[in-house]
Design a protein around this motif. Structure first.
Motif, mmCIF file in Angstrom:
data_model
loop_
_atom_site.group_PDB
_atom_site.id
_atom_site.type_symbol
_atom_site.label_atom_id
_atom_site.label_comp_id
_atom_site.label_asym_id
_atom_site.label_seq_id
_atom_site.Cartn_x
_atom_site.Cartn_y
_atom_site.Cartn_z
ATOM 1 N N ASN A 119 0.806 -1.219 0.000
ATOM 2 C CA ASN A 119 0.000 0.000 0.000
ATOM 3 C C ASN A 119 0.847 1.281 0.000
ATOM 4 O O ASN A 119 0.357 2.364 -0.294
ATOM 5 N N ASN A 120 2.133 1.186 0.396
ATOM 6 C CA ASN A 120 3.017 2.365 0.442
ATOM 7 C C ASN A 120 4.449 1.895 0.208
ATOM 8 O O ASN A 120 5.199 1.651 1.157
ATOM 9 N N PRO A 121 4.847 1.774 -1.038
ATOM 10 C CA PRO A 121 6.164 1.185 -1.319
ATOM 11 C C PRO A 121 7.341 2.058 -0.873
ATOM 12 O O PRO A 121 8.453 1.560 -0.751
ATOM 13 N N HIS A 122 7.153 3.364 -0.623
ATOM 14 C CA HIS A 122 8.273 4.257 -0.272
ATOM 15 C C HIS A 122 8.360 4.543 1.233
ATOM 16 O O HIS A 122 9.200 5.338 1.654
ATOM 17 N N THR A 123 7.515 3.923 2.035
ATOM 18 C CA THR A 123 7.551 4.182 3.464
ATOM 19 C C THR A 123 8.760 3.530 4.116
ATOM 20 O O THR A 123 9.325 2.564 3.599
ATOM 21 N N ARG A 124 9.175 4.091 5.267
ATOM 22 C CA ARG A 124 10.314 3.539 6.017
ATOM 23 C C ARG A 124 9.829 2.839 7.275
ATOM 24 O O ARG A 124 8.786 3.178 7.844
ATOM 25 N N ILE A 125 10.616 1.872 7.726
ATOM 26 C CA ILE A 125 10.348 1.161 8.982
ATOM 27 C C ILE A 125 11.181 1.835 10.072
ATOM 28 O O ILE A 125 12.379 2.061 9.893
ATOM 29 N N ILE A 126 10.551 2.190 11.199
ATOM 30 C CA ILE A 126 11.242 2.800 12.329
ATOM 31 C C ILE A 126 11.298 1.796 13.460
ATOM 32 O O ILE A 126 10.255 1.284 13.907
ATOM 33 N N VAL A 127 12.518 1.487 13.925
ATOM 34 C CA VAL A 127 12.745 0.552 15.024
ATOM 35 C C VAL A 127 13.270 1.350 16.206
ATOM 36 O O VAL A 127 14.223 2.129 16.077
ATOM 37 N N GLN A 128 12.669 1.180 17.396
ATOM 38 C CA GLN A 128 13.071 1.861 18.610
ATOM 39 C C GLN A 128 13.237 0.873 19.743
ATOM 40 O O GLN A 128 12.421 -0.039 19.903
ATOM 41 N N VAL A 129 14.308 1.069 20.522
ATOM 42 C CA VAL A 129 14.539 0.298 21.749
ATOM 43 C C VAL A 129 14.875 1.290 22.846
ATOM 44 O O VAL A 129 15.691 2.204 22.632
ATOM 45 N N ALA A 130 14.263 1.156 24.015
ATOM 46 C CA ALA A 130 14.499 2.078 25.126
ATOM 47 C C ALA A 130 14.739 1.301 26.404
ATOM 48 O O ALA A 130 14.215 0.193 26.576
ATOM 49 N N GLU A 131 15.538 1.863 27.266
ATOM 50 C CA GLU A 131 15.772 1.269 28.588
ATOM 51 C C GLU A 131 15.622 2.354 29.641
ATOM 52 O O GLU A 131 15.915 3.534 29.413
ATOM 53 N N SER A 132 15.163 1.993 30.826
ATOM 54 C CA SER A 132 15.071 2.950 31.935
ATOM 55 C C SER A 132 16.475 3.295 32.414
ATOM 56 O O SER A 132 17.434 2.551 32.185
ATOM 57 N N LEU A 133 16.596 4.433 33.115
ATOM 58 C CA LEU A 133 17.912 4.970 33.460
ATOM 59 C C LEU A 133 18.404 4.566 34.838
ATOM 60 O O LEU A 133 19.458 5.044 35.271
ATOM 61 N N GLY A 134 17.675 3.756 35.540
ATOM 62 C CA GLY A 134 18.056 3.451 36.925
ATOM 63 C C GLY A 134 19.471 2.934 37.053
ATOM 64 O O GLY A 134 20.310 3.499 37.756
ATOM 65 N N THR A 135 19.785 1.849 36.360
ATOM 66 C CA THR A 135 21.122 1.239 36.474
ATOM 67 C C THR A 135 22.203 2.169 35.934
ATOM 68 O O THR A 135 23.287 2.313 36.502
ATOM 69 N N ARG A 136 21.887 2.814 34.804
ATOM 70 C CA ARG A 136 22.844 3.735 34.201
ATOM 71 C C ARG A 136 23.179 4.875 35.157
ATOM 72 O O ARG A 136 24.348 5.261 35.312
ATOM 73 N N GLU A 137 22.172 5.485 35.806
ATOM 74 C CA GLU A 137 22.406 6.590 36.726
ATOM 75 C C GLU A 137 23.169 6.143 37.953
ATOM 76 O O GLU A 137 24.033 6.869 38.468
ATOM 77 N N VAL A 138 22.854 4.923 38.456
ATOM 78 C CA VAL A 138 23.591 4.413 39.619
ATOM 79 C C VAL A 138 25.068 4.284 39.294
ATOM 80 O O VAL A 138 25.947 4.680 40.072
ATOM 81 N N PHE A 139 25.355 3.733 38.121
ATOM 82 C CA PHE A 139 26.754 3.583 37.720
ATOM 83 C C PHE A 139 27.427 4.945 37.541
ATOM 84 O O PHE A 139 28.568 5.155 37.967
ATOM 85 N N LEU A 140 26.657 5.861 36.920
ATOM 86 C CA LEU A 140 27.227 7.200 36.701
ATOM 87 C C LEU A 140 27.521 7.898 38.018
ATOM 88 O O LEU A 140 28.590 8.498 38.188
ATOM 89 N N HIS A 141 26.623 7.833 38.973
ATOM 90 C CA HIS A 141 26.850 8.458 40.290
ATOM 91 C C HIS A 141 28.030 7.828 41.013
ATOM 92 O O HIS A 141 28.789 8.512 41.705
ATOM 93 N N HIS A 142 28.179 6.519 40.856
ATOM 94 C CA HIS A 142 29.310 5.843 41.497
ATOM 95 C C HIS A 142 30.632 6.349 40.921
ATOM 96 O O HIS A 142 31.570 6.675 41.659
ATOM 97 N N VAL A 143 30.672 6.449 39.587
ATOM 98 C CA VAL A 143 31.904 6.924 38.953
ATOM 99 C C VAL A 143 32.163 8.383 39.324
ATOM 100 O O VAL A 143 33.306 8.783 39.589
ATOM 101 N N LEU A 144 31.093 9.220 39.367
ATOM 102 C CA LEU A 144 31.269 10.620 39.747
ATOM 103 C C LEU A 144 31.772 10.748 41.180
ATOM 104 O O LEU A 144 32.619 11.594 41.479
ATOM 105 N N ARG A 145 31.268 9.910 42.074
ATOM 106 C CA ARG A 145 31.714 9.959 43.468
ATOM 107 C C ARG A 145 33.195 9.636 43.573
ATOM 108 O O ARG A 145 33.947 10.299 44.299
ATOM 109 N N ARG A 146 33.609 8.627 42.812
ATOM 110 C CA ARG A 146 35.039 8.298 42.826
ATOM 111 C C ARG A 146 35.859 9.451 42.244
ATOM 112 O O ARG A 146 36.957 9.769 42.737
ATOM 113 N N SER A 147 35.337 10.096 41.202
ATOM 114 C CA SER A 147 36.045 11.238 40.607
ATOM 115 C C SER A 147 36.149 12.394 41.586
ATOM 116 O O SER A 147 37.201 13.036 41.710
ATOM 117 N N ILE A 148 35.046 12.647 42.321
ATOM 118 C CA ILE A 148 35.075 13.728 43.313
ATOM 119 C C ILE A 148 36.077 13.406 44.418
ATOM 120 O O ILE A 148 36.837 14.283 44.860
#
Length: 458
Positions: A119-148
């Motif tokens: 029905n629409n030969p020129h359309t594009r397929i959009i793929v998205q993947v998302a993750e929550s930031l809990g683990t990422r922020e915990v790791f980032l805060h840990h590294v920042l604390r060590r840097s401080i």
């Protein structure tokens, strides 16, 4: 420290995002490989097992969405937001967003449908993947604390080293403070800067120069006070004796003679005081901060002004008194009032010592190297010994002992000449009698007084 923490936070966040985004990009590619349009519609094979594995790996909640660009077909989380800017085909895009009140990190990619949708030969397929930031922020805060913690340790060590360095560097200054406080009030010796830091030595040198100037001024003041107390004591004692004599006398003629003697004594005292003040002012000018303020002085105008001032004294002795000078100005750098004082003393001495009926002449001479103020008289002259010791305070030559005076005239002239970088030259006239006193001002390179311009014969 604040700037360092801000840059550390930005850099670490970029590094953590880069590390976590690699895993997110892997999940995006894996889902993209399982997207199919072969059936004529949009299909995704086994994404849940893949997402479950990804959740176990990242220890975070994971969302996905596969849709056509026009939004007519959609699989997964329906409200996963798209980036603000359009996606570039085949290029993953990473961004932060909010999904169901949860902050997430999203990876999105657009590609052409293969095979194309009917029905629409020129359309594009959009793929998205998302993750929550809990683990990422915990790791980032840990590294920042060590840097401080690392930054705080570095700052603490820097402060210790800085304080230690300041204490060690200021130790010589503390010693200098104790040394100066222990000095008597009249001790103006230079400060020893041998053990002082190189940064402080210019300051100590400036203080030493200031102390030297102050010591010279104090020495000049003490000398003036000593001279005044020594030289004025005798005239005042004589005046007191003459006053007592006049008070005891009843003969008007004797009283008049006493008053006449007092008048002469006062004249001598006034002249001596004026000369001592002039000598003190000349020395003070030589010690002034930054040196003497120089200005152009026309020696011709100066000589003519002094001659007009002293012509009554010359006429009183019936002297042939005049000025021989060029028609054009002869200009030197100096202080007009000091040079006037020097010339007045030279001319006054010449008038005093020249017998009545003879000549006193002021000459203004100039050549390429010198400008000369010269006073020539026909008085008794000076012996070679007197010329050699001329300029010593309160010393009078053999001819001066027959006249009143304090012996300060040539001392004043000598001091003023030194202030101006000039030279006082005394020589007996040939043929005698007479004395030629010259103030020689250098105008260019070469000897200051070896070869002087000659006065015109008159």
């Amino acid at each position: 420290m604040g700037a360092s923490l801000w840059f550390s936070n930005q850099w670490l966040r970029d590094q953590v995002d880069a590390a976590y985004d690699r895993a997110l990009a892997g999940a995006l590619r894996a889902i993209d490989l399982n997207v199919s349009t072969a059936s004529g519609g949009l299909a995704v094979e086994q994404p849940f097992l893949l997402l479950e594995f990804f959740e176990l790996t990242t220890d975070a909640r994971v969302y996905f969405r596969v849709s056509t660009e026009d939004g007519l077909a959609e699989i997964g989380s329906p409200f996963l937001p798209l980036p603000r800017e359009p996606l570039i085909t085949g290029e993953p895009r990473f961004y932060y967003a909010m999904h169901e009140d949860t902050p997430v990190r999203v990876a999105a990619m657009a590609r052409l449908a293969s095979p194309p949708l009917p029905n629409n030969p020129h359309t594009r397929i959009i793929v998205q993947v998302a993750e929550s930031l809990g683990t990422r922020e915990v790791f980032l805060h840990h590294v920042l604390r060590r840097s401080i913690e690392r930054d705080l340790l570095g700052i603490a060590m820097s402060m210790v080293l800085l304080i230690s360095g300041i204490v060690m560097t200021l130790r010589p200054l503390t010693r200098l403070q104790r040394e100066l406080e222990a000095r008597p009030a009249d001790d103006l010796r230079p400060i020893d800067d041998a053990d002082l830091p190189s940064e402080v030595r210019p300051l100590v040198a400036a203080v030493n120069r200031h102390m030297a100037r102050y010591a010279d001024m104090a020495r000049t003041q003490r000398q003036f006070l000593d001279d005044a107390s020594h030289q004025l004591r005798t005239p005042l004692s004589v005046l007191r004796t003459q006053v007592d004599f006049a008070l005891r006398e009843t003969d008007p003629a004797e009283v008049r003679r006493a008053l006449q003697a007092m008048h002469e004594g006062l004249d001598r005292a006034v002249r001596m005081a004026n000369q001592m003040l002039a000598l003190a002012r000349a020395r003070e000018a030589s010690l002034a901060e930054g040196g003497l303020a120089m200005e152009p002085v026309d020696l011709v105008a100066l000589a003519q002004g002094v001659a007009r001032q002293l012509v009554p004294h010359a006429r009183a002795k019936r002297l042939d008194f005049g000025v021989e000078a060029p028609q054009t100005p002869v200009v030197v750098g100096g202080s007009e009032w000091l040079l006037r004082e020097a010339l007045i003393n030279l001319v006054d001495n010449a008038i005093r010592y020249t017998p009545a009926g003879r000549a006193v002449t002021l000459h203004v001479l100039q050549d390429a190297r010198h400008a000369v103020l010269q006073v020539e008289d026909q008085g008794p002259g000076m012996s070679a010994q007197d010329i050699e010791r001329a300029g010593v305070r309160f010393r009078r030559g053999q001819a001066g002992k027959q006249h009143t005076g304090a012996g300060l005239g040539l001392a004043i002239v000598h001091t003023i000449a030194q202030v101006h970088g000039a030279h006082l030259r005394l020589e007996s006239c040939d043929p005698p009698p007479g004395l030629r006193a010259s103030l020689v001002f250098p105008l260019g390179p070469g000897p200051a007084a070896e070869s002087l311009p000659k006065a015109a014969t008159s």
